[in-house]
Design an enzyme around this catalytic site. Structure first.
Site: not given
Ligand SMILES: [Zn+2]
Lengths: 350, 121
Positions: A164-165, A168, A179, A188, A261, A266
């Site tokens: 996931h990271e 990005h 974002y 996301e 957020d 998310h």
């Molecule tokens: Zn993320």
């Protein structure tokens, strides 16, 4: 040395020829032997076919893991470089292996050489902060906390979170999805999609076999929950006295309007997450192959940075049509997947 | 296990709520302090630069998966609130947030801000 068997000019020719064909079938063969070329990170595979020596040169990761030692200062002290021995520190070694698995998915399946497509070194820092409950991509490196020990364990425990990271970073170097709001939820979701695919690819799971959970194994045993998110059934990953209940919607009807957020990126990612699983389930087999390829083509195509759900959905249908034909099962699956979460693709058949 | 702050009790001298959202987990966590000891908390609250950014204003964007903190002081007065990306939670903000976490109680997170208000309990 194995490297001396094949002269450099031949390696160069093999390397340029190899970029034309990246069949998943040869992935296992390429993985059997890894060697670092002197000038760049590459992977050399030698095999015997009859009486012919076959050499393949393919991209390889260039990883560097640093240890922040519990401080919130980056990058920290380098503890492991590409090809170096295991450190014995679980977080550092999990990060190293996880970056390798993520690199493998992008390289072997999508022909992408690292985050930027040009061999960017993969850098990570572990043991960031004190009881730090998070992992993030800071624009240059992946950063992992150890968790508070009460709710979260160390964030490198989950391969889907590492994928996931890193994704990005891929998004930053490709579509650059903003974002915030719907484009942020898509940003996301793309990280969840490819994070899950990293895990499935590493374990050779089909769509039906996969858990489709993000961050499985991060919670301590005290938490009533399995993971951070469920892509197949958004809103069901946890239900805990202290944490509350997983708030992800699984349909556009449940879209959460909030200023928290970055506009609920998310939370609302549950909607496109489920659309992807519906497409992958409909197509069957390994999700990274057709569904993943359509999403990858979309991400690396011409997306507007502020695209909304409907615009992204239309782009996936166009990507499916471009690769498989307008009257294909793939296009039908994509359209049905988005319909399943309440996102309608305008116009006739893509 | 933490106690929920009791909304029916007489207004305490100190009523501070801290909520964290975002992060890769996308999970809301909450901490609260309800205390009669205003003198203990006033310096921590007053040290924060409340007016620099105004309530609810983001000073910068940290990038993907960073956390967002909401700090609400209902008492001691005046009522103040601020919303900060985690990289801005430094100095007096950090002191306040960490003291609330250390000395306050964990509370079930409030619903996402903007969708269902900030009603407690
Ligand atoms: Zn993320």
């Amino acid at each position: 040395m194995v490297q001396s068997i094949v002269p450099p000019y031949l390696l160069a020719r093999i390397a340029s020829a190899d970029s034309e064909r990246f069949p998943a079938a040869s992935a296992a063969a390429r993985r059997t032997l890894r060697l670092d070329a002197p000038r760049r990170s590459a992977r050399l595979t030698l095999s015997i076919d009859g009486d012919t020596l076959v050499a393949e040169l393919s991209d390889a990761p260039d990883r560097e893991i640093a240890d922040a030692g519990g401080r919130e200062r980056l990058p920290g002290r380098v503890v492991r470089r590409e090809g170096g021995p295991a450190t014995g520190d679980l977080a550092a070694d999990e990060a190293y292996e996880g970056l390798g698995a993520t690199f493998d998915l992008y390289s072997e399946v999508y022909g992408r050489n690292s985050i930027d497509g040009a061999g960017l070194p993969l850098r990570a820092t572990v043991h960031y902060g004190e009881l730090y409950d998070n992992a993030f991509w800071d624009g240059e490196r992946m950063v992992f906390g150890d968790g508070d020990g009460e709710v979260f364990q160390r964030f490198t425990r989950s391969l889907s979170v590492i994928g996931h990271e890193l994704t990005h970073g891929v998004t930053q170097f490709s579509s650059g999805l903003a974002y915030q709001g719907q484009s942020g939820a898509l940003n996301e979701s793309i990280s969840d999609v490819f994070g899950a695919l990293v895990e499935q690819h590493a374990a050779t799971q089909t769509s039906a076999e996969a858990s489709w959970l993000i961050g499985e194994g991060l919670f301590t045993p005290e938490v009533q929950g399995r993971a951070l998110r469920s892509m197949r059934h958004p809103g069901t990953a946890y239900d805990d006295d202290v944490l509350g209940r997983d708030p992800q919607p699984d349909h556009l009807d449940g879209y959460v309007e909030t200023t928290d957020d970055n506009g609920g990126v998310h939370l609302n990612s549950g909607i496109p997450n489920r659309a992807f699983v519906l497409v992958a389930d409909a197509l069957g087999g390994h999700a990274w192959e057709r569904a993943g390829l359509i999403w990858y083509d979309t991400l690396t195509g011409s997306l507007a940075p502020d695209v909304d759900f409907a615009g992204f959905a239309a782009a996936t249908a166009r990507a499916a049509a471009a690769r498989y034909g307008g009257a294909s099962a793939e296009v039908d699956a994509v359209r049905a997947g988005w319909e399943g979460v309440g996102v309608t693709i305008d116009g006739g058949r893509a | 296990m933490a106690d929920e702050p009791d909304p029916d009790r007489d207004s305490p001298a100190v009523d501070i709520r801290v909520t964290r959202s975002g992060g890769v987990a996308g999970m809301r966590r909450g901490w609260a302090v309800a205390s009669p000891d205003a003198r203990r908390w006033e310096p921590l609250v007053d040290a924060c630069p409340w007016d620099d950014d105004g309530p609810g204003l983001l000073v910068r964007d940290d990038g993907p998966d960073r956390m967002l903190w909401r700090i609400e002081v209902l008492a001691p007065g005046p009522a103040r609130s601020a919303e900060l990306p985690e990289s801005a939670v430094e100095g007096p903000w950090r002191a306040l947030v960490e003291t609330v976490r250390d000395e306050g109680s964990r509370v079930r997170p409030e619903p996402p801000h903007g969708s269902a208000g900030t009603a407690d309990g």
